[in-house]
Design a protein around this motif. Sequence first.
Motif, PDB file in Angstrom:
ATOM      1  N   SER B 344      31.011 -16.983  44.712  1.00 50.76           N
ATOM      2  CA  SER B 344      29.948 -16.002  44.878  1.00 50.76           C
ATOM      3  C   SER B 344      30.518 -14.718  45.492  1.00 50.76           C
ATOM      4  O   SER B 344      30.127 -13.610  45.100  1.00 50.76           O
ATOM      5  N   LYS B 347      32.035 -12.631  43.083  1.00 51.17           N
ATOM      6  CA  LYS B 347      30.995 -12.257  42.097  1.00 51.17           C
ATOM      7  C   LYS B 347      31.087 -13.018  40.768  1.00 51.17           C
ATOM      8  O   LYS B 347      30.657 -12.505  39.745  1.00 51.17           O
ATOM      9  N   ARG B 350      26.228 -16.333  40.999  1.00 50.01           N
ATOM     10  CA  ARG B 350      25.181 -15.722  41.820  1.00 50.01           C
ATOM     11  C   ARG B 350      24.269 -16.852  42.248  1.00 50.01           C
ATOM     12  O   ARG B 350      23.801 -17.625  41.404  1.00 50.01           O
ATOM     13  N   TYR B 351      24.058 -17.023  43.552  1.00 48.17           N
ATOM     14  CA  TYR B 351      23.144 -18.090  43.959  1.00 48.17           C
ATOM     15  C   TYR B 351      22.091 -17.568  44.908  1.00 48.17           C
ATOM     16  O   TYR B 351      22.217 -16.484  45.490  1.00 48.17           O
ATOM     17  N   THR B 365      22.013 -21.895  41.570  1.00 51.85           N
ATOM     18  CA  THR B 365      23.181 -21.060  41.287  1.00 51.85           C
ATOM     19  C   THR B 365      23.386 -20.965  39.784  1.00 51.85           C
ATOM     20  O   THR B 365      23.035 -21.892  39.048  1.00 51.85           O
ATOM     21  N   CYS B 376      25.937 -12.321  34.570  1.00 53.26           N
ATOM     22  CA  CYS B 376      25.651 -11.882  35.944  1.00 53.26           C
ATOM     23  C   CYS B 376      26.018 -10.412  36.125  1.00 53.26           C
ATOM     24  O   CYS B 376      25.332  -9.663  36.801  1.00 53.26           O
TER      25      CYS B 376
END
Lengths: 416, 416
Positions: B344, B347, B350-351, B365, B376
Amino acid sequence: MKQNHTSAIDRFDLFTLVFDILISIVGGIIVNRLIPILKEKFIRAQLWGYDLNKRNSREVKIAESQGVIAAGIFLILMFIMIAIVFSEHLHPLSDFPHNKFIEYLAALLSICCMVLLGFADDVLDLRWSVKLMLPLIASLPLLLVYFANYHSTTIILPKPVRPLLGHQWNLGILYYVYMSMVSVFCTNAINILAGVNGLEVGQSIVIASSILMFNLIELQGSCSEEHLFSLYFMIPFIGCTFPILLRNWCPAQIFVGDTLCYFSGMTFAVVGILGHFSKTMLLFFIPQIANFLLSIPQLFHFIPCPRHRLPRLNPELNKLNPSEVEFKKKDLKPLGWLMLRFFSAIKFVRYREYKMHDNEVMIATTNFTIINTVLCWTGPLHEATLTRILLLIQIIFGTALPFFIRYYLVKFFYES
Amino acid sequence: MKQNHTSAIDRFDLFTLVFDILISIVGGIIVNRLIPILKEKFIRAQLWGYDLNKRNSREVKIAESQGVIAAGIFLILMFIMIAIVFSEHLHPLSDFPHNKFIEYLAALLSICCMVLLGFADDVLDLRWSVKLMLPLIASLPLLLVYFANYHSTTIILPKPVRPLLGHQWNLGILYYVYMSMVSVFCTNAINILAGVNGLEVGQSIVIASSILMFNLIELQGSCSEEHLFSLYFMIPFIGCTFPILLRNWCPAQIFVGDTLCYFSGMTFAVVGILGHFSKTMLLFFIPQIANFLLSIPQLFHFIPCPRHRLPRLNPELNKLNPSEVEFKKKDLKPLGWLMLRFFSAIKFVRYREYKMHDNEVMIATTNFTIINTVLCWTGPLHEATLTRILLLIQIIFGTALPFFIRYYLVKFFYES
């Protein structure tokens, strides 16, 4: 070029043989375990069929193409065997025997291709022309290997014809055509003599055992690499297909599929060709050759050929009758008529004529396979009895007779 | 032992190359013709699926496993190619190059085995462990061939580490372990970076083109048999898979199946290993390596892994969103939590955390694949746009970057 070692079997070969037997037993146990585990997967993938020759035929779904399990395990065993056979040369100073190695690779390549084709055929139901063409292409590497290692295309003629035709002939390219034909014939021959529980895999095991016995006899006293090569293939073959026989025996819990027929056919073809005993190997196929000759009228459509030619169940007796095909007499061409009369005269088929209500003359004849021929001779039989008789025929004409020809009659035709 | 010819490409090699190109075009045309002809057979055999990322997903049955058509034609072309490549030696006085021949046979054997496995996987839906084990066994002949023809397991170390570690290392058996790992990785890598129309076959063609360019560059001026060998495989590969790409492009008329992923992966592995450029080849797999590293948390179940990780359609926009997996925060082990935070932070995922009505803290997530990573970064995309971006990534990081490393950066690490 390859040298034939004529020394006695050495300790390493003996070790390899024992190892081969051991992993073949393990392989057989694995195949036996995998069949029930994978059953649901095959049925979910629509690889199943009804056993048409059973009273409750429409009640039980039977998993098809189980030959692919035997073939898959066989290939894995052979990969391990290659590593063992050549482990002798796995130190940098040893001269690696490339010529011997290409035989194993080409053999496995041809077998693997035919397993792929067989499985694709089971799944997709391919056309006849494809089934005839592909073994031809899959045998190309074999022919190249034959060329690379031997390229002798000379055959010794049998004594009786020598005064007329000479002592030997160089067939040249015709010899390669002959070897291709052996591949095509072997891969399809077992598939044609099929349709009764236990028959496809039963005859395969009888043929494999005949080859195995032949190799053992030839190995006595001298170590012929060709016969060792063949043994290394036949032992795992028998190991992996035996559990298939047990479960395919009447009443069948599984079906073998085209996969098994192509797999065994190609395996026999490669050991026959690369082991240099293709003529002897064809003797082990005498029942298949007879069945092929008998099938010619229907395979080439001189006589109408139904989709299935397997025997028909008489549900009251729970016994099998020969299956029949019916057609208008006037549709039969002269050559078809001649073939019908010929095979009827030698009692291989049975036909009858009758009139329809519009005075059209019809012919009903038993289908042209030796399975139906046996039923014509014996009358209705239980399926397991029929398989037993057919396998007995295989043992008499595909094992005993060939050995008699190969080791006794041969004296009259060739020098020892 | 094998000799590296350093003479210029001779007329026979040029003829063989032209022949290779011609039959590859013919092969492509045949694949293109066969797809519509065989479509019904595949659907009847239950080899079909719905395209989940389309609005009308449940209306159209799309034929699966079409890779087997490309693979089958590829194998046939290669059998013909073998005959042509070795036709030079088809007169009895020529010394047949056994060492070269075993490379072709072993390569085709490994590929054929993987096609069989892939097709069996498509039909039967095999387990993960099988998919990892079988490429290992199928690579055994390759390793033996490597041993037979080269058995050098010494690697030259890069300049910067030489003061510490010496000039070269003999890896011994570890080198064979490395080559097995390459086979296992290649056969599975493409299968993991999959799920969007055109992506599997698109990336395969980009990789094949990179290998082809690399071979052509290396062949300039000198005739290296390894690079010719690789070319003879890559040209028919591109020929046979190109029609698959055309019809698998969004909106897909066909699906490629695991067959294609295993087929291409193993083809790349064999040319890399037997062509002696496995390190360069792994550079062409940089996006697949990145995707594999990113997938590790889910593949090894540090983070829950749903059955499908492909993006999810937003039907209103007709665009794809990253797919998510949800689980209780308290079920996450420390290592899983660390991985989630790490990917995360850079990047790649994404959660978000949220509370259920029973105050249970949940985590949602995005799934750990670079397909979802791209979504994302970019926000919702149309499927064809997503594939284009992913193939662009393949071209930048799997073609341009490797060539930069191989021909520019390499100077700082190795002598020319």
